[in-house]
Design a protein around this motif. Structure first.
Motif, mmCIF file in Angstrom:
data_model
loop_
_atom_site.group_PDB
_atom_site.id
_atom_site.type_symbol
_atom_site.label_atom_id
_atom_site.label_comp_id
_atom_site.label_asym_id
_atom_site.label_seq_id
_atom_site.Cartn_x
_atom_site.Cartn_y
_atom_site.Cartn_z
ATOM 1 N N LEU A 1 0.819 -1.208 0.000
ATOM 2 C CA LEU A 1 0.000 0.000 0.000
ATOM 3 C C LEU A 1 0.858 1.266 0.000
ATOM 4 C CD1 LEU A 1 -0.221 1.495 3.096
ATOM 5 C CD2 LEU A 1 -1.008 -0.817 3.584
ATOM 6 N N ASP A 2 0.214 2.350 -0.414
ATOM 7 C CA ASP A 2 0.869 3.651 -0.379
ATOM 8 C C ASP A 2 -0.184 4.738 -0.171
ATOM 9 O OD1 ASP A 2 3.392 5.309 -0.940
ATOM 10 O OD2 ASP A 2 1.956 6.177 -2.323
ATOM 11 N N PHE A 3 0.118 5.673 0.709
ATOM 12 C CA PHE A 3 -0.751 6.827 0.950
ATOM 13 C C PHE A 3 -0.175 8.073 0.304
ATOM 14 C CE2 PHE A 3 -2.410 4.587 4.799
ATOM 15 C CZ PHE A 3 -3.759 4.835 4.619
ATOM 16 N N GLU A 4 -1.036 8.912 -0.255
ATOM 17 C CA GLU A 4 -0.701 10.314 -0.472
ATOM 18 C C GLU A 4 -1.465 11.068 0.618
ATOM 19 O OE1 GLU A 4 1.648 10.849 -2.661
ATOM 20 O OE2 GLU A 4 1.494 8.745 -3.228
ATOM 21 N N THR A 5 -0.823 12.055 1.191
ATOM 22 C CA THR A 5 -1.392 12.717 2.370
ATOM 23 C C THR A 5 -1.224 14.234 2.277
ATOM 24 O OG1 THR A 5 0.652 12.740 3.655
ATOM 25 C CG2 THR A 5 -0.663 10.710 3.736
ATOM 26 N N TYR B 1 3.470 18.204 -5.586
ATOM 27 C CA TYR B 1 4.232 16.982 -5.291
ATOM 28 C C TYR B 1 3.503 15.737 -5.794
ATOM 29 C CZ TYR B 1 7.056 13.722 -2.494
ATOM 30 O OH TYR B 1 7.888 12.706 -2.084
ATOM 31 N N THR B 2 2.183 15.739 -5.590
ATOM 32 C CA THR B 2 1.409 14.536 -5.926
ATOM 33 C C THR B 2 0.690 14.648 -7.266
ATOM 34 O OG1 THR B 2 -0.603 15.349 -4.849
ATOM 35 C CG2 THR B 2 0.972 14.127 -3.478
ATOM 36 N N ARG C 1 1.883 9.070 -7.054
ATOM 37 C CA ARG C 1 0.474 8.730 -7.025
ATOM 38 C C ARG C 1 0.383 7.362 -6.373
ATOM 39 N NH1 ARG C 1 -3.521 11.512 -9.790
ATOM 40 N NH2 ARG C 1 -4.846 10.126 -8.549
ATOM 41 N N ALA C 2 -0.642 7.179 -5.539
ATOM 42 C CA ALA C 2 -0.650 6.062 -4.599
ATOM 43 C C ALA C 2 -0.600 4.692 -5.273
ATOM 44 C CB ALA C 2 -1.875 6.173 -3.696
#
Length: 220
Positions: free
Chosen positions: A24-28, A73-74, A166-167
């Motif tokens: 998993l990966d989060f963008e925050t 950034y995202t 991107r997640a």
DNA sequence: TGCCAGGCCCTCTTTAGGGCCTT
């Protein structure tokens, strides 16, 4: 160049087991949920026996505007988040996706603190273990000039077409990196399998003692 | 006013400091 097999097949029976891996990966909105930061995107792939069998990706509205640094950034803008479901709704869906699987992320301490914070809000506690591709890389790819995800993908010559930060793409790249590192461990130490428990043990082992720990695991 | 993350890991360490990595 090595390219792990990576076809996506839908997990039709929704079977969950402790042998399943969720990468998993989060963008925050920032670096710390303790400072009020929230998740704005979750991306994840489900791996079974080294194959991606399912994936999950959702944007979510954190309830406040994100700053320009995060937008740049995202690539996720306030306009993109407008009208998306709130974090609680998305994380409830993600809890169903996770089930009792073991979890992996790149620099897991970061994603784990957001996962714990967001899951706490919806009253879900996962039962699987959590491991880290960055910690594993520091032990397996000791000659790598950097252990940033993008740098490792280039260092290992893993094909990548998509947008980092991107997640879902970062989760897919982390999964490929993970599979490659597991293959490297199998090959280097002549192991048929590398159980999750062994990976966790390696990640807690000083770099200089990794070979010794794997040797003991094999019963040498 | 100015600062505000935090876990891991290395070293000129362990009674500490600073770089790496994540957004």
């Amino acid at each position: 160049m090595v390219s792990p097999s990576f076809s996506v097949q839908k997990d039709s029976n929704q079977q969950r087991s402790a042998d399943t891996l969720i990468i998993l990966d989060f963008e925050t909105t920032g670096l710390s949920p303790n400072m009020g930061d929230r998740a704005i995107e979750i991306g994840a792939v489900k791996l079974e026996k080294g194959q991606v069998v399912d994936s999950f990706q959702r944007l979510m509205d954190p309830g406040f505007r994100i700053n320009s640094f995060i937008e740049n950034y995202t690539g996720i803008s306030n306009a993109m988040l407008a009208g998306e479901a709130d974090c609680e709704t998305v994380m409830t869906e993600f809890a169903d996706f996770v089930g009792d699987a073991n979890l992996i992320a790149h620099n897991a301490s970061f994603d784990k603190k957001f996962l714990d914070a967001e899951f706490e809000r919806v009253g879900f506690q996962y039962s699987g273990g959590f491991s880290c591709s960055l910690l594993l890389s520091r032990r397996i790819n000791q000659d790598a000039p950097s252990h940033k995800l993008g740098d490792l993908i280039r260092y290992k010559q893993i094909p990548s077409e998509g947008q980092f930060h991107r997640a879902l793409f970062d989760a897919e790249m982390t999964a490929k990196l993970w599979c490659l590192m597991i293959d490297d461990i199998k090959q280097q130490y002549n192991l048929a399998e590398v159980p999750f428990a062994l990976v966790q043990k390696i990640c807690k082992t000083p770099k200089a003692k990794v070979a010794e720990v794997i040797g003991k695991w094999r019963g040498e």
